[in-house]
Design a protein around this motif. Sequence first.
Motif, PDB file in Angstrom:
ATOM      1  N   LYS A  18       0.826  -1.215   0.000  1.00  8.30           N
ATOM      2  CA  LYS A  18       0.000   0.000   0.000  1.00  8.30           C
ATOM      3  C   LYS A  18       0.856   1.259   0.000  1.00  8.30           C
ATOM      4  O   LYS A  18       1.805   1.370   0.772  1.00  8.30           O
ATOM      5  CB  LYS A  18      -0.927  -0.008   1.217  1.00  8.30           C
ATOM      6  N   VAL A  19       0.477   2.192  -0.861  1.00  7.27           N
ATOM      7  CA  VAL A  19       1.196   3.465  -0.977  1.00  7.27           C
ATOM      8  C   VAL A  19       0.363   4.595  -0.373  1.00  7.27           C
ATOM      9  O   VAL A  19       0.894   5.539   0.206  1.00  7.27           O
ATOM     10  CB  VAL A  19       1.502   3.759  -2.463  1.00  7.27           C
ATOM     11  N   TYR A  20      -0.966   4.475  -0.480  1.00  8.12           N
ATOM     12  CA  TYR A  20      -1.852   5.566  -0.043  1.00  8.12           C
ATOM     13  C   TYR A  20      -3.253   5.008   0.157  1.00  8.12           C
ATOM     14  O   TYR A  20      -3.682   4.114  -0.568  1.00  8.12           O
ATOM     15  CB  TYR A  20      -1.891   6.685  -1.105  1.00  8.12           C
ATOM     16  N   GLU A  21      -3.968   5.579   1.146  1.00  7.03           N
ATOM     17  CA  GLU A  21      -5.376   5.205   1.322  1.00  7.03           C
ATOM     18  C   GLU A  21      -6.129   6.356   1.975  1.00  7.03           C
ATOM     19  O   GLU A  21      -5.635   6.976   2.919  1.00  7.03           O
ATOM     20  CB  GLU A  21      -5.485   3.950   2.220  1.00  7.03           C
ATOM     21  N   GLN A  34       6.771  -1.757 -14.552  1.00  7.90           N
ATOM     22  CA  GLN A  34       7.298  -1.418 -15.879  1.00  7.90           C
ATOM     23  C   GLN A  34       8.247  -0.219 -15.806  1.00  7.90           C
ATOM     24  O   GLN A  34       8.698   0.283 -16.834  1.00  7.90           O
ATOM     25  CB  GLN A  34       6.146  -1.115 -16.829  1.00  7.90           C
ATOM     26  N   ALA A  35       8.539   0.230 -14.596  1.00  4.40           N
ATOM     27  CA  ALA A  35       9.463   1.339 -14.357  1.00  4.40           C
ATOM     28  C   ALA A  35       9.909   1.211 -12.895  1.00  4.40           C
ATOM     29  O   ALA A  35       9.268   0.487 -12.118  1.00  4.40           O
ATOM     30  CB  ALA A  35       8.768   2.671 -14.592  1.00  4.40           C
ATOM     31  N   PRO A  36      10.988   1.902 -12.502  1.00  6.77           N
ATOM     32  CA  PRO A  36      11.429   1.810 -11.100  1.00  6.77           C
ATOM     33  C   PRO A  36      10.309   2.143 -10.118  1.00  6.77           C
ATOM     34  O   PRO A  36      10.233   1.561  -9.038  1.00  6.77           O
ATOM     35  CB  PRO A  36      12.560   2.843 -11.033  1.00  6.77           C
ATOM     36  N   ILE A  37       9.450   3.077 -10.489  1.00  9.70           N
ATOM     37  CA  ILE A  37       8.249   3.359  -9.687  1.00  9.70           C
ATOM     38  C   ILE A  37       7.045   3.075 -10.581  1.00  9.70           C
ATOM     39  O   ILE A  37       6.915   3.655 -11.669  1.00  9.70           O
ATOM     40  CB  ILE A  37       8.226   4.826  -9.206  1.00  9.70           C
ATOM     41  N   LYS A  75       6.720  11.086  -3.000  1.00  3.00           N
ATOM     42  CA  LYS A  75       7.757  10.141  -3.440  1.00  3.00           C
ATOM     43  C   LYS A  75       8.909  10.863  -4.141  1.00  3.00           C
ATOM     44  O   LYS A  75       9.916  10.238  -4.491  1.00  3.00           O
ATOM     45  CB  LYS A  75       7.164   9.093  -4.398  1.00  3.00           C
ATOM     46  N   GLY A  76       8.730  12.170  -4.399  1.00  3.98           N
ATOM     47  CA  GLY A  76       9.833  12.984  -4.909  1.00  3.98           C
ATOM     48  C   GLY A  76      10.062  12.924  -6.405  1.00  3.98           C
ATOM     49  O   GLY A  76      11.134  13.284  -6.868  1.00  3.98           O
ATOM     50  N   PHE A  77       9.045  12.518  -7.178  1.00  3.04           N
ATOM     51  CA  PHE A  77       9.243  12.496  -8.625  1.00  3.04           C
ATOM     52  C   PHE A  77       8.356  13.514  -9.361  1.00  3.04           C
ATOM     53  O   PHE A  77       8.303  13.510 -10.595  1.00  3.04           O
ATOM     54  CB  PHE A  77       9.073  11.081  -9.204  1.00  3.04           C
ATOM     55  N   ALA A  78       7.714  14.388  -8.607  1.00  2.00           N
ATOM     56  CA  ALA A  78       6.819  15.371  -9.236  1.00  2.00           C
ATOM     57  C   ALA A  78       7.587  16.285 -10.190  1.00  2.00           C
ATOM     58  O   ALA A  78       7.105  16.588 -11.292  1.00  2.00           O
ATOM     59  CB  ALA A  78       6.104  16.199  -8.174  1.00  2.00           C
ATOM     60  N   ASN A  79       8.769  16.706  -9.790  1.00  2.00           N
ATOM     61  CA  ASN A  79       9.529  17.640 -10.629  1.00  2.00           C
ATOM     62  C   ASN A  79      10.234  16.948 -11.784  1.00  2.00           C
ATOM     63  O   ASN A  79      10.398  17.526 -12.853  1.00  2.00           O
ATOM     64  CB  ASN A  79      10.539  18.415  -9.780  1.00  2.00           C
ATOM     65  N   VAL A  96      -7.539  -5.865 -15.753  1.00  2.00           N
ATOM     66  CA  VAL A  96      -8.303  -5.890 -14.503  1.00  2.00           C
ATOM     67  C   VAL A  96      -9.464  -4.912 -14.641  1.00  2.00           C
ATOM     68  O   VAL A  96      -9.258  -3.714 -14.871  1.00  2.00           O
ATOM     69  CB  VAL A  96      -7.423  -5.523 -13.288  1.00  2.00           C
ATOM     70  N   LYS A  97     -10.677  -5.456 -14.512  1.00  2.00           N
ATOM     71  CA  LYS A  97     -11.870  -4.632 -14.782  1.00  2.00           C
ATOM     72  C   LYS A  97     -12.321  -3.860 -13.553  1.00  2.00           C
ATOM     73  O   LYS A  97     -13.455  -4.006 -13.067  1.00  2.00           O
ATOM     74  CB  LYS A  97     -12.974  -5.520 -15.356  1.00  2.00           C
ATOM     75  N   HIS A  98     -11.406  -3.081 -13.037  1.00  2.00           N
ATOM     76  CA  HIS A  98     -11.671  -2.116 -11.959  1.00  2.00           C
ATOM     77  C   HIS A  98     -10.827  -0.900 -12.329  1.00  2.00           C
ATOM     78  O   HIS A  98      -9.594  -1.014 -12.415  1.00  2.00           O
ATOM     79  CB  HIS A  98     -11.270  -2.719 -10.602  1.00  2.00           C
ATOM     80  N   LEU A  99     -11.473   0.219 -12.556  1.00  2.00           N
ATOM     81  CA  LEU A  99     -10.793   1.438 -13.009  1.00  2.00           C
ATOM     82  C   LEU A  99      -9.486   1.662 -12.257  1.00  2.00           C
ATOM     83  O   LEU A  99      -9.455   1.613 -11.018  1.00  2.00           O
ATOM     84  CB  LEU A  99     -11.724   2.634 -12.788  1.00  2.00           C
ATOM     85  N   HIS A 100      -8.409   1.861 -12.992  1.00  2.00           N
ATOM     86  CA  HIS A 100      -7.117   2.129 -12.337  1.00  2.00           C
ATOM     87  C   HIS A 100      -6.246   3.000 -13.222  1.00  2.00           C
ATOM     88  O   HIS A 100      -6.312   2.922 -14.449  1.00  2.00           O
ATOM     89  CB  HIS A 100      -6.390   0.822 -11.985  1.00  2.00           C
ATOM     90  N   PHE A 101      -5.434   3.797 -12.556  1.00  2.00           N
ATOM     91  CA  PHE A 101      -4.496   4.673 -13.244  1.00  2.00           C
ATOM     92  C   PHE A 101      -3.092   4.227 -12.867  1.00  2.00           C
ATOM     93  O   PHE A 101      -2.761   4.133 -11.677  1.00  2.00           O
ATOM     94  CB  PHE A 101      -4.741   6.131 -12.844  1.00  2.00           C
ATOM     95  N   HIS A 102      -2.288   3.928 -13.878  1.00  2.00           N
ATOM     96  CA  HIS A 102      -0.886   3.583 -13.650  1.00  2.00           C
ATOM     97  C   HIS A 102      -0.091   4.877 -13.515  1.00  2.00           C
ATOM     98  O   HIS A 102      -0.230   5.777 -14.358  1.00  2.00           O
ATOM     99  CB  HIS A 102      -0.309   2.830 -14.859  1.00  2.00           C
ATOM    100  N   ILE A 103       0.770   4.950 -12.503  1.00  2.00           N
ATOM    101  CA  ILE A 103       1.777   6.017 -12.441  1.00  2.00           C
ATOM    102  C   ILE A 103       3.119   5.356 -12.703  1.00  2.00           C
ATOM    103  O   ILE A 103       3.502   4.407 -11.996  1.00  2.00           O
ATOM    104  CB  ILE A 103       1.858   6.686 -11.053  1.00  2.00           C
TER     105      ILE A 103
END
Length: 114
Positions: A18-21, A34-37, A75-79, A96-103
């Motif tokens: 878990k990252v956020y809730e 698919q990326a370091p984060i 997480k410090g990657f905004a900039n 996966v049929k539950h709406l999700h956004f990959h960052i």
Amino acid sequence: MEDCLFCKIIKGEIPSNKVYEDDDVFAFSDINPQAPIHILVVPKKHIESAAKLEKEDEELVGKIFMVIKKIAEEKGFANDGFRVINNCGKKAGQTVKHLHFHILAGKDLGEKII
Ligand code: AMP
Ligand code: ZN
């Protein structure tokens, strides 16, 4: 939704990193990064895909993007920059049929599709 993988992750029935809730939004690390984060941000409400959004979900989607911004800052990657991806439906390869956004973040993300 009983049979939904992400609903089970949100309820803690399947473990995740878990990252956020908060009351409406949940975020966790992708199991196959698919990326370091590589973080997935999902509404707690079961919505099948972006194509199934209702008018009443308008505020929720805005909230998801504010969470994405918050995670990027914390997480410090905004900039440095990051990519947000939503796959909607069969031809976009949604698995996966539950709406999700990959960052995706943490490296030069290379060639863009668009
Ligand atoms: P999509 O292909 O856009 O539907 O994305 C689904 C994502 O869910 C993929 O990137 C998978 O790696 C990820 N995924 C599948 N199962 C799990 C899991 N148990 N925990 C975390 N991520 C998962
Ligand atoms: Zn679900």
